[in-house]
Design an enzyme around this catalytic site. Structure first.
Site, mmCIF file in Angstrom:
data_model
loop_
_atom_site.group_PDB
_atom_site.id
_atom_site.type_symbol
_atom_site.label_atom_id
_atom_site.label_comp_id
_atom_site.label_asym_id
_atom_site.label_seq_id
_atom_site.Cartn_x
_atom_site.Cartn_y
_atom_site.Cartn_z
ATOM 1 N N GLY A 303 0.825 -1.206 0.000
ATOM 2 C CA GLY A 303 0.000 0.000 0.000
ATOM 3 C C GLY A 303 0.860 1.257 0.000
ATOM 4 O O GLY A 303 1.961 1.292 -0.562
ATOM 5 N N SER A 304 0.392 2.289 0.692
ATOM 6 C CA SER A 304 1.042 3.603 0.621
ATOM 7 C C SER A 304 2.409 3.682 1.284
ATOM 8 O O SER A 304 3.093 4.694 1.147
ATOM 9 C CB SER A 304 0.128 4.668 1.228
#
Length: 584
Positions: A303-304
């Site tokens: 993810g981020s």
């Protein structure tokens, strides 16, 4: 005539069968008594075992220690051993009962029902004391002994990483065809460090109390109990890990308290990238092969957290100017869908604006098609990060068992597909990294860009504590980010916590100043009630000004509103502070 023929055939078949049985008997009793069958079973030893009652004090296998020398896999407990033949003779039961604070009736009852030696580790006051053990041995009566029994920890710490042992005759003979002295019942490492260090941990000789019995279970050679032990002061060996036992226990307890059913955490010592604590969920269940997977060594969507890589590439390519802003009212594909306003890269990193990093990734790819994976490699994210090197005759010894490698692209053609680039920029599509790699990336940034391999073992020690081999720090090969880029990343990671809208603002009141990055990755799976499942991350380091620890926590396959990532990260940092405070 026909009857005579049949009788002749029957006689021939019976003769052949008898001949076969005689040959088999000769094979068993004369020719292959010490190496019978493909398992090379020693039949003499096995027959003696059938007429032997024994108490194993230690199986002779090497063990694991934490970084300060505390045992991780075995425990030594004072115990009193009572052999069954005591019940058929007069023995100082009154003195033994007084020493153990147990009634004579209770001791009698234990022996009356005993077919094998009775082992007492508890008495009327709790655990058997060292004093009680010494007093029992001063009785000097055959059949009752005070010993320290070595027990394998059933619910051992760091179970996925340290691993387990089991009986596996096929694997044993395959790995050690020339070690004829090993019984087929010898336990060997089946996964984890038990597997990677197995050759160093194999037992030379076990330690036991034993006596021989007749068919009725009575002593065959009187009441003499023999003590067998390896007098070698050097073996078994001990693997000294880098794990801090206290931190490991607390980290596991915190994950349990927050009901992290799948996922885990990795805590590293930043100075040398050594593992202080590591835990994977679900817990190991020896009955299920699936539970043995160590998710801390398994590549998964970050993810981020991967935006750290895009930020590093942007800094190195001069795309991070404070005046350059991005419309964060748009989603990752540039369509309406968010409401964060216009943000520069620093602000977009703190608030985890997808459009900021998909735009930067698009711009970077146009300048240099390999820039994203090159930067990921500089941060140690596209290959194994565990310690590898020469160990005696093994040129490529790996400390971690089945460690996975990170990857960025699944198909080079994706670099020309805008949506694929956008998904890659936020740690989705084909981006998969291990929690160990991510924790090590944070340690790399905290050190100013210096890449190191991660250690889980610092050395191999002889039984007497002297050093047999040590594992020196190894740098990860390849280019690194420069010190300027590392400083800029440090500022970005700190701002995630200090910014009013930062995704890590929850950590502002911790006793350590934290720097880090959150991450939310869609898994493509749903719950039964159609809720989307995510991998929820937070990874960072602390204290921010003088970094000592790097930590990555991931809660896998969880609905967003049930993720315990931040709560677990918060409590681990707080507990590390308390432990350190108590140690100083």
């Amino acid at each position: 005539m026909k009857l005579r023929k049949r009788m002749k055939w029957i006689a021939m078949l019976m003769s052949a069968a008898l001949l076969f049985l005689l040959m088999r008997l000769a094979e068993i009793q004369l020719f292959f008594t010490e190496s019978f069958s493909k398992w090379n079973v020693n039949l003499i030893q096995e027959s003696v075992k059938q007429r032997t009652e024994e108490v194993q004090i230690s199986d002779g296998r090497g063990s694991f220690l934490d970084r300060s020398g505390k045992p991780l896999t075995v425990s030594r407990k004072p115990a009193i051993v009572l052999f069954p033949f005591l019940k058929s003779q007069s023995w100082p039961i009154d003195e033994a009962a007084a020493i153990l604070n147990i009634s004579e009736e209770e001791l009698d009852e234990k022996l009356d029902n005993a077919k094998k030696p009775v082992i007492l580790t508890k008495n009327g006051e709790g655990s058997i004391s060292k004093t009680a053990l010494e007093k029992i041995n001063k009785l000097k009566y055959p059949g009752i002994y005070g010993v320290y029994i070595e027990e394998t920890e059933k619910n051992r710490l760091a179970s996925h990483t340290i691993g387990m042992t089991n009986q596996d005759p096929e694997l044993l003979r395959k790995k050690y065809p020339h070690k004829d002295g090993l019984s087929i019942s010898t336990k060997i490492g089946t996964f984890g460090l038990e597997r990677t260090f197995d050759e160093f941990l194999l037992p030379e000789q076990d330690t036991k109390l034993l006596y021989h019995v007749d068919g009725l279970g009575n002593p065959l050679f009187g009441i003499d109990v023999k003590y067998t032990a390896d007098a070698n002061p050097f073996y078994p060996l001990q693997i000294k890990t880098t794990i801090d036992k206290t931190m490991q226990q607390e980290l596991e307890d915190i994950l349990d308290d927050h009901r992290v059913k799948k996922g885990g955490a990795v805590l590293l010592d930043i100075e040398n990238s050594s593992v202080l604590a590591i835990s994977s969920k679900p817990d190991v269940n020896m009955a299920s092969q699936k539970t043995r997977q160590n998710y801390m060594l398994t590549p998964m969507y970050p993810g981020s957290v991967f935006k750290t890589v895009i930020a590093a590439a942007a800094i190195e390519n001069g795309l991070d100017h404070p005046s350059k802003t991005f419309n964060c009212n748009l989603n990752l594909y540039g369509e309406p869908g968010d409401d964060k306003g216009k943000l520069n890269m620093e602000e977009g990193f703190a608030e985890s604006c997808n459009y900021t990093f998909t735009s930067l990734a698009d711009e970077l790819i146009k300048k240099n098609g390999s820039v994203i994976e090159d930067t990921a490699k500089k941060l140690g994210l596209t290959g194994r990060v565990g310690w590898e090197g020469r160990l005696y005759r093994e040129r490529d010894f790996k400390q971690f068992y089945h460690e996975g490698s990170g990857s960025v692209w699944g198909d080079e053609r994706d670099k020309k597909v805008k949506k694929a680039v956008a998904q890659t920029a936020i740690g989705q599509k084909n981006v998969k990294l291990t929690p160990l790699e991510i924790a090590n990336m944070m340690a790399t940034i905290a050190r100013g860009g210096e890449k190191k391999q991660v250690q889980i073992a610092s050395g191999i020690e002889y039984k007497n504590g002297t050093l047999m081999a040590s594992f020196k720090d190894h740098e990860l090969p390849g280019d690194t980010i420069d010190h300027y880029t590392a400083q800029k990343l440090q500022k970005l990671l700190r701002n995630v916590v200090t910014s009013e809208k930062g995704t890590g603002r929850r950590f502002r009141d911790l006793p350590y100043d934290v720097s880090g990055k959150s991450g939310t990755a869609q898994t493509g799976r749903l719950t039964k009630d159609k809720k989307t499942l995510y991998h929820k991350w937070f990874a960072g380091y602390f204290p921010a000004d003088k970094p000592k620890y790097a930590l990555a926590v991931v809660h896998m396959d969880t609905p967003e509103d049930q993720a315990a990532t931040n709560a677990a990260f918060y409590d681990i940092v707080k507990k590390v502070y308390e432990i350190e405070k108590n140690q100083t």
